[in-house]
Design an enzyme around this catalytic site. Structure first.
Site, mmCIF file in Angstrom:
data_model
loop_
_atom_site.group_PDB
_atom_site.id
_atom_site.type_symbol
_atom_site.label_atom_id
_atom_site.label_comp_id
_atom_site.label_asym_id
_atom_site.label_seq_id
_atom_site.Cartn_x
_atom_site.Cartn_y
_atom_site.Cartn_z
ATOM 1 N N GLY A 95 0.820 -1.200 0.000
ATOM 2 C CA GLY A 95 0.000 0.000 0.000
ATOM 3 C C GLY A 95 0.853 1.248 0.000
ATOM 4 C CB SER A 96 0.035 4.716 0.892
ATOM 5 O OG SER A 96 -0.399 4.593 2.243
ATOM 6 N N GLY B 65 2.402 1.929 5.280
ATOM 7 C CA GLY B 65 3.513 1.053 5.612
ATOM 8 C C GLY B 65 4.266 1.501 6.844
ATOM 9 C CD GLU C 17 7.445 -5.368 -1.942
ATOM 10 O OE1 GLU C 17 7.761 -4.299 -2.508
ATOM 11 O OE2 GLU C 17 8.213 -6.333 -1.853
ATOM 12 C CB CYS D 106 3.392 0.072 -6.581
ATOM 13 S SG CYS D 106 3.559 -1.663 -6.998
#
Length: 513
Positions: free
Chosen positions: A244-245, A249, A266, A300
């Site tokens: 995610g963002s 994270g 990630e 991403c």
């Protein structure tokens, strides 16, 4: 092109439209206060109503998963791999329907929906082979008649937090490898794309039932961020793999780190392609355009920046502008369309805000953005891919906007281009387009790209499952999918066996009694 979603849902085993799931099961909701409507960004229509899991569901699921782990870890790894092989076969059978659901629920093109399911199939194939290759090492002991080696054991419960942009593939990256390693999994999908998760759980449970897999080996909890917070703080969860963002994270990493747990993160990307004076410009154009507008810029690994040599800047910019004029934006289930919608209206607002910030900092838009209206765009989620001439130092360029906004900038020397590419907080994917061997090797050297992925003559977007996927800096440092990424899901143990009739100590230490 329209889609009748009910037959697709039914083909994937979802008979009711008000389902929720936990401990690998699905049931109708008796808690209307916790039911959430799920809308498609394609046409704005409600697809289904889903009951979100609560704290009680979480606790029951963790207990069930813990019980399942005690049995599952004793299954031989190749036997666990056989279950994953059968899952791959089941996914092949459901590829068309699941791909359509991915496209309709998330908004990516139908070809990308099919491609995402193919990623799941590919990682199943990879994991089957991996189940016979969980290798340790043997090393020589300094003590006579001793044997030293190391082996790998499963961690226990793996929590998987996935994002909306790849609603099923990233779960499969984690789940298949974790399961062949002997772990059990609890999946918290994005609350924006729960139906694809429920469909995958149905497919998985049929495979499990046919193989007498213990209940709780792979569980699903549909819910909001509170479920992710529970996973992050619970010391019974051996590993939390979160996609995610960067903001998300950091919260997950802090929570897991506070209990000395393990996390695999990630997070965001701010990916650049360097276009050399020695590049094949036609090939570069394909990589740049797909990287920037594929999945409506919501990968991403999407290309956010193009760093172009000054000698080819004008020529390549004009090629880009002409290519953008030819883009077809619309219903992603129509295979003639290049670009589908953003995930929701919040994403549209972030897109518009980024455009305004870029203009305020001095950016010059050579392809203007905007929201599309009218027939076919009723959801309000369709936007125009746009291109701005900007500076790398702009605050907005330093951030990741999950939308099809591409920033252009010039460079003179390769060292300058590499430095500019690296001068962002994120470090996921990077590329250089060049036919110059020296430039390519410089880009791949330790003084080159600082990203986890560095490509030559392909774009930033579209990773294969055979290589480890992940990035550095604010991208989180985690690695998923191929290579030796499996080690993140296991614990290492060093073993020494003394088969002599004496007990010598290491380093020649004497301890006589």
């Amino acid at each position: 092109m329209q889609i009748d979603i009910l037959p697709v849902l039914q083909a994937l085993g979802i008979q009711a439209v008000n389902e929720a799931s936990s401990t690998g099961k699905v049931w109708n909701s008796n808690e209307p206060q916790n039911v959430h409507a799920i809308f498609s960004p394609v046409d704005g229509k409600e697809i289904a109503s889903v009951r979100f899991s609560n704290n009680s569901d979480f606790e029951n699921t963790v207990l069930k998963a813990g019980d399942a782990f005690r049995t599952w870890q004793t299954w031989p790894a190749p036997k666990r791999g056989e279950v994953i092989r059968q899952l791959g076969e089941a996914l092949r059978q459901h590829k068309t329907d699941l791909g359509k659901l991915v496209s309709y629920e998330m908004g990516k093109s139908l070809q990308e929906g099919y491609g995402e399911v193919q990623e799941m199939i590919d990682i199943c194939d990879f994991s089957v082979g991996l189940s016979r290759q969980l290798y340790g090492l043997t090393m020589h002991s300094e003590r006579p008649a001793h044997r030293m080696y190391e082996q790998w054991h499963p961690l226990g419960i793996v929590g998987i937090i996935s994002a909306f942009n790849f609603p099923v593939a990233v779960w499969a990256w984690n789940m298949t490898i974790a399961l062949v390693c002997g772990d059990v999994c609890i999946w918290k999908p994005s609350e924006k794309t729960p139906l694809t998760a429920i469909a995958c759980q149905h497919i998985l449970q049929k495979v499990f039932a046919a193989n007498d897999v213990p209940e709780g080996v792979s569980c699903l909890l549909v819910g909001d961020r509170s479920i992710g917070e529970l996973l992050s703080h619970d010391k019974r969860i051996g590993l939390v793999s979160a996609t995610g963002s960067t903001r998300m994270g950091k919260a997950v990493g802090a929570a897991v780190g506070a209990r000395l747990g393990r996390s695999l993160l990630e997070l965001g990307g701010n990916n650049a392609i360097i276009i050399s004076k020695d590049a094949d410009l036609d090939m570069s154009l394909v990589g740049a355009v797909f990287g920037a507008v594929g999945t409506a810029g919501q990968r991403c690994t999407s290309t956010r920046r193009l760093i172009i040599h000054e000698s080819v800047y004008d020529t390549f910019r004009d090629k880009l502008v002409n290519a953008y004029r030819q883009l077809k934006i619309g219903n992603p289930l129509d295979e003639n369309m290049h670009v589908g919608p953003l995930i929701d209206k919040d994403a549209v607002r972030a897109y518009l805000s980024s455009i305004e910030k870029c203009k305020a900092e001095g950016g010059n838009f050579v392809v203007e953005g905007g929201v599309l209206e009218g027939e076919g765009y009723e959801s309000g989620c369709y936007v125009k891919p746009c291109i701005a001439e900007a500076k790398n130092e702009f605050e907005i360029v330093q951030h990741e906007t999950f939308a099809p906004i591409l920033y252009l900038m010039k460079y003179k020397a390769l060292e300058e281009a590499i430095a500019r590419q690296n001068a962002v907080p994120q470090g996921l994917s990077s590329s250089i387009m060049t036919l110059n061997l020296r430039e390519a090797e410089q880009f791949l050297s330790s003084a080159g790209s600082d990203c986890g992925i560095a490509n030559v003559n392909i774009g930033t977007s579209g990773a294969e499952i055979g290589g480890a996927f992940g990035g550095e800096k604010e991208t989180g440092g985690g690695r998923e999918s191929g290579s030796d990424a499996w080690k993140a899901y296991m614990r290492r143990q060093t073993n020494t066996i003394n088969y002599s009739d004496k007990l010598p100590l290491a380093q020649g230490i004497k301890f006589d009694l």
